[in-house]
Design a protein around this motif. Sequence first.
Motif, PDB file in Angstrom:
ATOM      1  N   ARG A 153      35.055  44.583  31.991  1.00 57.32           N
ATOM      2  CA  ARG A 153      36.405  44.369  32.520  1.00 57.32           C
ATOM      3  C   ARG A 153      36.322  43.934  33.976  1.00 57.32           C
ATOM      4  NH1 ARG A 153      41.451  46.290  30.731  1.00 57.32           N
ATOM      5  NH2 ARG A 153      43.025  46.311  32.343  1.00 57.32           N
ATOM      6  N   GLU A 154      36.888  42.773  34.264  1.00 55.47           N
ATOM      7  CA  GLU A 154      36.869  42.247  35.625  1.00 55.47           C
ATOM      8  C   GLU A 154      37.643  43.175  36.564  1.00 55.47           C
ATOM      9  OE1 GLU A 154      38.054  38.162  38.000  1.00 55.47           O
ATOM     10  OE2 GLU A 154      38.224  38.217  35.840  1.00 55.47           O
ATOM     11  N   ARG A 155      37.055  43.465  37.697  1.00 55.37           N
ATOM     12  CA  ARG A 155      37.650  44.297  38.746  1.00 55.37           C
ATOM     13  C   ARG A 155      37.923  45.731  38.315  1.00 55.37           C
ATOM     14  NH1 ARG A 155      41.467  39.618  40.156  1.00 55.37           N
ATOM     15  NH2 ARG A 155      40.174  38.330  41.490  1.00 55.37           N
ATOM     16  N   CYS A 156      37.195  46.240  37.328  1.00 53.23           N
ATOM     17  CA  CYS A 156      37.329  47.633  36.904  1.00 53.23           C
ATOM     18  C   CYS A 156      36.885  48.536  38.049  1.00 53.23           C
ATOM     19  CB  CYS A 156      36.471  47.882  35.665  1.00 53.23           C
ATOM     20  SG  CYS A 156      36.507  49.601  35.095  1.00 53.23           S
ATOM     21  N   VAL A 157      37.640  49.604  38.303  1.00 52.48           N
ATOM     22  CA  VAL A 157      37.278  50.538  39.354  1.00 52.48           C
ATOM     23  C   VAL A 157      36.997  51.944  38.812  1.00 52.48           C
ATOM     24  CG1 VAL A 157      38.439  49.300  41.243  1.00 52.48           C
ATOM     25  CG2 VAL A 157      39.696  51.007  39.921  1.00 52.48           C
ATOM     26  N   ALA A 158      36.623  52.038  37.533  1.00 56.30           N
ATOM     27  CA  ALA A 158      36.239  53.334  36.977  1.00 56.30           C
ATOM     28  C   ALA A 158      34.908  53.741  37.611  1.00 56.30           C
ATOM     29  CB  ALA A 158      36.105  53.246  35.461  1.00 56.30           C
ATOM     30  N   GLY A 159      34.850  54.935  38.161  1.00 55.58           N
ATOM     31  CA  GLY A 159      33.656  55.390  38.867  1.00 55.58           C
ATOM     32  C   GLY A 159      32.391  55.301  38.053  1.00 55.58           C
ATOM     33  N   GLU A 160      32.452  55.687  36.792  1.00 55.39           N
ATOM     34  CA  GLU A 160      31.256  55.665  35.947  1.00 55.39           C
ATOM     35  C   GLU A 160      30.813  54.254  35.578  1.00 55.39           C
ATOM     36  OE1 GLU A 160      34.917  56.553  33.528  1.00 55.39           O
ATOM     37  OE2 GLU A 160      33.989  57.445  35.290  1.00 55.39           O
ATOM     38  N   HIS A 161      31.629  53.255  35.880  1.00 58.11           N
ATOM     39  CA  HIS A 161      31.270  51.862  35.604  1.00 58.11           C
ATOM     40  C   HIS A 161      30.687  51.159  36.828  1.00 58.11           C
ATOM     41  CE1 HIS A 161      34.215  51.555  31.971  1.00 58.11           C
ATOM     42  NE2 HIS A 161      33.320  52.518  31.854  1.00 58.11           N
ATOM     43  N   LEU A 162      30.579  51.891  37.937  1.00 55.93           N
ATOM     44  CA  LEU A 162      30.059  51.308  39.171  1.00 55.93           C
ATOM     45  C   LEU A 162      28.653  51.826  39.436  1.00 55.93           C
ATOM     46  CD1 LEU A 162      33.229  51.780  41.415  1.00 55.93           C
ATOM     47  CD2 LEU A 162      32.555  49.745  40.113  1.00 55.93           C
ATOM     48  N   GLU A 163      27.812  50.965  39.987  1.00 55.81           N
ATOM     49  CA  GLU A 163      26.471  51.408  40.344  1.00 55.81           C
ATOM     50  C   GLU A 163      26.016  50.750  41.639  1.00 55.81           C
ATOM     51  OE1 GLU A 163      24.200  50.537  36.781  1.00 55.81           O
ATOM     52  OE2 GLU A 163      23.904  48.461  37.386  1.00 55.81           O
TER      53      GLU A 163
ATOM     54  N   HIS B 180      38.204  52.317  31.228  1.00 55.86           N
ATOM     55  CA  HIS B 180      38.307  51.462  32.401  1.00 55.86           C
ATOM     56  C   HIS B 180      39.408  51.983  33.337  1.00 55.86           C
ATOM     57  CE1 HIS B 180      35.648  48.536  30.567  1.00 55.86           C
ATOM     58  NE2 HIS B 180      36.388  48.591  29.486  1.00 55.86           N
ATOM     59  N   ALA B 181      39.476  51.407  34.532  1.00 53.98           N
ATOM     60  CA  ALA B 181      40.521  51.769  35.484  1.00 53.98           C
ATOM     61  C   ALA B 181      40.930  50.525  36.271  1.00 53.98           C
ATOM     62  CB  ALA B 181      40.027  52.857  36.433  1.00 53.98           C
ATOM     63  N   ASP B 182      42.225  50.397  36.491  1.00 59.20           N
ATOM     64  CA  ASP B 182      42.770  49.290  37.270  1.00 59.20           C
ATOM     65  C   ASP B 182      43.136  49.788  38.658  1.00 59.20           C
ATOM     66  OD1 ASP B 182      42.562  47.428  35.231  1.00 59.20           O
ATOM     67  OD2 ASP B 182      44.623  47.711  34.549  1.00 59.20           O
ATOM     68  N   TRP B 183      43.034  48.916  39.642  1.00 59.56           N
ATOM     69  CA  TRP B 183      43.418  49.208  41.009  1.00 59.56           C
ATOM     70  C   TRP B 183      44.857  48.766  41.195  1.00 59.56           C
ATOM     71  CZ3 TRP B 183      41.683  52.218  44.554  1.00 59.56           C
ATOM     72  CH2 TRP B 183      42.068  52.056  45.888  1.00 59.56           C
ATOM     73  N   THR B 184      45.725  49.664  41.646  1.00 59.86           N
ATOM     74  CA  THR B 184      47.127  49.326  41.849  1.00 59.86           C
ATOM     75  C   THR B 184      47.443  49.087  43.322  1.00 59.86           C
ATOM     76  OG1 THR B 184      47.820  51.629  42.064  1.00 59.86           O
ATOM     77  CG2 THR B 184      47.793  50.691  39.836  1.00 59.86           C
TER      78      THR B 184
END
Length: 152
Positions: free
Chosen positions: A125-135, A76-80
């Motif tokens: 994960r809420e608000r995850c910004v991992a590229g592979e998790h977006l579609e 996952h990735a968080d936005w800072t």
Amino acid sequence: MTATVAEVTDQEIARRLTSAEVSNLSVARALGVPWGRVDEVRRRLGLATYRRGRRVPETTWQEAVRRRVREVPGGHADWTGSYHPNGTPILSWRGRAQTAYQAVFRLHYRRPPQDNISHSPECDRERCVAGEHLEDRVLREQRRSREAGGVR
């Protein structure tokens, strides 16, 4: 166990002084060493003096995105960066704003998203910004086609 002042090496101080955006005081407090020692290491490294509120501008939007994404366990990735009042992560760069999802999607897939962006079903994960998790619409249709056993 906390390290004593003598145990903290100049290399450890240098690792914390990553740029002119990091203050001597924050490094000194984090490592438990005198401010003057951190300042001495900064001068030897030739780093600019920290100035409160000073920020080095990113030269590209890709750099702006990467600087605001923090990878976390589980892929996952968080936005800072900033958030809109409705909770959506926002990238503001050079007077233009877009959602972090749009910016990360464009960077990850190297194309603009088609229609709305959503999280893939595997990402919880809420608000995850991992590229592979977006579609986007295209990826959703491809996934649904695979799940149905057909190919479009």
